[in-house]
Design a protein around this motif. Structure first.
Motif, PDB file in Angstrom:
ATOM      1  N   CYS A 193      41.376  50.014 -11.081  1.00  0.00           N
ATOM      2  CA  CYS A 193      40.576  51.236 -11.254  1.00  0.00           C
ATOM      3  C   CYS A 193      39.305  51.141 -10.417  1.00  0.00           C
ATOM      4  CB  CYS A 193      40.223  51.439 -12.720  1.00  0.00           C
ATOM      5  SG  CYS A 193      41.683  51.602 -13.754  1.00  0.00           S
ATOM      6  N   CYS A 206      45.196  51.239 -17.676  1.00  0.00           N
ATOM      7  CA  CYS A 206      45.475  52.252 -16.656  1.00  0.00           C
ATOM      8  C   CYS A 206      46.504  51.734 -15.648  1.00  0.00           C
ATOM      9  CB  CYS A 206      44.182  52.622 -15.946  1.00  0.00           C
ATOM     10  SG  CYS A 206      44.431  53.716 -14.533  1.00  0.00           S
ATOM     11  N   CYS A 259      39.109  53.884 -17.696  1.00  0.00           N
ATOM     12  CA  CYS A 259      39.182  54.318 -16.301  1.00  0.00           C
ATOM     13  C   CYS A 259      38.697  55.770 -16.220  1.00  0.00           C
ATOM     14  CB  CYS A 259      40.628  54.233 -15.830  1.00  0.00           C
ATOM     15  SG  CYS A 259      40.921  55.114 -14.282  1.00  0.00           S
ATOM     16  N   CYS A 266      45.963  54.141 -11.431  1.00  0.00           N
ATOM     17  CA  CYS A 266      45.209  53.708 -10.256  1.00  0.00           C
ATOM     18  C   CYS A 266      46.015  52.725  -9.405  1.00  0.00           C
ATOM     19  CB  CYS A 266      43.878  53.097 -10.662  1.00  0.00           C
ATOM     20  SG  CYS A 266      42.773  54.307 -11.397  1.00  0.00           S
TER      21      CYS A 266
HETATM   22 ZN   LIG Z   1      42.463  53.806 -13.490  1.00  0.00          ZN
END
Ligand SMILES: [Zn+2]
Length: 653
Positions: A604, A622, A593, A625
């Motif tokens: 993301c 991730c 990301c 996000c």
């Molecule tokens: Zn992300």
């Protein structure tokens, strides 16, 4: 007693060639860069009798001492004749010196009076007892002045005919053999007709003595004499100075020639580039620039330009920008980041670029980015590629000034000779002074996948006996792993990553893989561009030797264009096909990301490919996000605004 004293042997040092030998500095293909005159301000290259054309020996004997092989040091018949002449003229007009006496005179330089004449004769008799006739004529031919600051037949042969004394024709040999009688009277540059007349006289003597045939005599008289116009070799002046600085004075006397690594053809091009660059930056108050080019494989210096014009004393042209101490600006940052990678950080590691206060060189200060802005959380790749100052400080804080300084010293930054406390965190922003040479050899380490090599400047060194001296080879040392080196190279060659700071299509974007870093020291005093392809490392410095600041010249407008021109030229010369950096094993590529540096997830906004040393890659997907996404759904404004603060990168120069 006097007779016995003739058996006192000559000290070997006295008969050695050292005192008259000049030193020739050559480029890698044998072109003369500079001839360093001997202590006697003369050119001389000792040569053995077998390397001298027999024409020279015959002509010399005929010209100077026709009974040389019969007498034992002095020629009584000639002395008698000369004495009568001298008495008639009431002063010494004719010396009647034999070759042996003249050899003695060129060793001792006695004053010209009756007493010293006897001392000279005594020495001549001694010399005949100590040496053979061949050895005596070797002494003569190597010591006698031939005019225009040349001592010995070898230097004369090269100066007047540009050839070794073994290749001299009868006509050429006769001309040279006639010169010692009066090197200024017969100076062939000034009085060619006199010199030619003298040559004809020597040839006639040879004919009369029966050492040449009528036919050889006739042909020699007719042979045109192609005397080479005097040429002063003073090429690559800073490089030649650099070569001399590496040879102690004491050793110099024993060296007759040095074949160096410099490529004079390339050097000429680079000198022109440097001149043009400085000319084009005149309005920006730039008066000088310096360039160093190294061949990565062997560490050989191919070109070294220390200033725009060596003879421009107004701008200290004799100072060499290659070895002068200057502040490196951002050019040490790659080493900071290389250590960070070693300590487990990766190109996607986030670093906070926000206001901090640090202490460097004993002064507290708040470092600023070049664009005057803070960039929030940035990935290590962006931080290095865009040369953000605060991120570099943050990283150095984590790895420690001590370990950076230690590594820089291993990379032969000998100029950084103070303690870590002295430099502080400012070290990574160029707080210490270094040289262009130090920077180039350090950068070439990355080009060599982490192997450090000292620069090589000598190919062969020949001593005065013509023997080649063995050169010590420096052992290459591994200072970075191939993986760390490759990641640094990949970042420095990443044209996209530096777009936020340098803009798209900047001068640093080359049409082939090339890693490059710029640097600008405080108040625009120094400006750098240092980089490498797999084959060459190039360092460029632009600035003023008097320390005056330039006007708003950055790495991209100052050193950058010159760096680009040089790299394009080198690439054109390059015959090797593969110009990609070799990718070592132990690296993996994965998508991350762009905002969190974690593995890219479905929430993301995009994903970017990143390389990692195996084991340092992010393991988690991730989640940042998705949190932001849910926040934006519920609260439509502020968090995204905060978050986007570090996503937007303003353009700067
Ligand atoms: Zn992300």
């Amino acid at each position: 007693m006097l007779a016995l004293s003739l058996y006192i042997p000559f000290s070997p040092e006295l008969l050695q060639s050292t005192s008259v030998v000049s030193l020739r500095i050559l480029d890698r293909n044998g072109y003369l860069l500079r001839e360093v005159l001997s202590d006697k301000e003369g050119r001389s290259q000792w040569v053995s009798l077998k390397d001298i054309s027999p024409n020279v020996i015959l002509a010399t004997v005929a010209a100077e001492d026709s009974r040389f092989y019969e007498h034992w040091g002095i020629d009584t018949r000639a002395i008698l004749r000369a004495t009568l002449q001298n008495i008639r003229a009431r002063k010494i007009i004719s010396g009647a010196s034999t070759l042996t006496q003249q050899a003695i005179k060129s060793i001792h330089h006695f004053p010209r009076n009756w007493f010293w004449k006897f001392v000279e004769i005594w020495h001549a008799l001694r010399l005949e007892i100590s040496l053979s006739k061949d050895e005596i004529i070797t002494q003569y031919l190597n010591r006698i002045p031939y005019g225009n600051q040349t001592f010995g037949i070898n230097a004369a042969s090269w100066l007047y005919f540009d050839k070794p004394p073994s290749h001299l024709s009868l006509a050429e040999a006769a001309l040279l053999a006639g010169l010692p009688r009066g090197p200024s009277i017969y100076n062939p540059y000034r009085y060619f007709l006199r010199a030619k007349k003298r040559q004809e006289e020597v040839l006639r003597r040879m004919l009369n003595k029966g050492v040449v045939t009528q036919e050889e005599y006739r042909r020699a008289l007719e042979e045109p004499l192609n005397i080479i116009p005097p040429q002063v070799s003073f090429r690559a002046p800073h490089f030649s100075d650099f070569i001399l600085s590496r040879i102690p004075l004491k050793e110099r006397q024993n060296i007759s020639s040095i074949r160096t690594t410099l490529d004079i053809e390339l050097q000429k091009d680079i000198e022109t580039f440097v001149k043009n660059c400085v000319e084009s930056l005149k309005e920006w108050k730039v008066t000088n620039a310096a360039v160093l080019i190294m061949d990565n494989e062997r560490g050989e210096i191919l070109s070294l330009v220390g200033s725009a014009d060596f003879f421009d004393s107004h701008h200290s042209g004799q100072v060499s920008g290659v070895t002068a101490l200057r502040q490196p600006g951002s050019s040490l940052k790659p080493f900071t980041y290389a250590l960070a990678l070693e300590k487990g950080m990766n190109p996607a590691t986030l670093i906070l670029d926000a206001q901090i206060r640090i202490r460097s060189n004993g002064i507290d200060y708040v470092p600023r980015n070049y664009d005057g802005k803070f960039h929030g959380l940035v990935r290590l790749r962006e931080a290095l590629a865009c040369s953000y100052n605060i991120s570099a400080i943050k990283v150095l804080e984590r790895i420690g000034v001590e370990s950076l300084l230690d590594r820089l010293k291993k990379l032969s930054f000998d100029s950084l000779n103070k303690g870590a406390d002295y430099y502080g965190l400012g070290l990574t922003l160029g707080g210490g002074e270094v040289t262009l040479l130090e920077l180039v050899r350090a950068y070439s380490t990355f080009a060599r996948s982490g192997i450090f090599k000292k620069e090589k400047i000598f190919l062969d060194i020949n001593d005065i006996q013509g023997k080649t001296k063995p050169l010590p080879e420096d052992e290459p040392v591994r200072l970075f792993s191939p993986q760390v080196s490759y990641i640094i190279t990949d970042i420095l060659a990443d044209n996209d990553a530096r777009i936020p700071a340098f803009g798209a299509g900047s001068v640093l974007s080359l049409p082939f893989p090339c890693a490059v870093k710029t640097g600008t020291s405080g108040n625009f005093r120094d400006n750098w561009a240092i980089g490498y392809t797999p084959h060459y490392t190039v360092g460029v410095w632009v600035g003023n030797f008097d320390g005056k600041p330039m006007r708003n010249v950055s790495g991209v407008s100052g050193a950058g264009p010159l760096f680009r021109d040089i790299m394009l030229l080198l690439e054109k010369r390059e015959k090797r096909i593969n110009s990609n950096f070799a990718i070592p094993e132990g690296l993996i590529e994965t998508y991350v990301c762009p905002h969190s540096g974690m593995l890219a997830g479905s929430s993301c906004p995009g994903r970017i490919k990143e390389i990692f040393i195996k084991g340092t890659e992010p393991k988690k997907v991730c989640n940042l996000c998705s949190i932001v996404e849910s926040f934006t759904l519920s609260l439509s404004k502020s968090p995204l605004f905060c978050f986007s603060a570090f996503l937007a990168h303003p353009q700067s120069t």
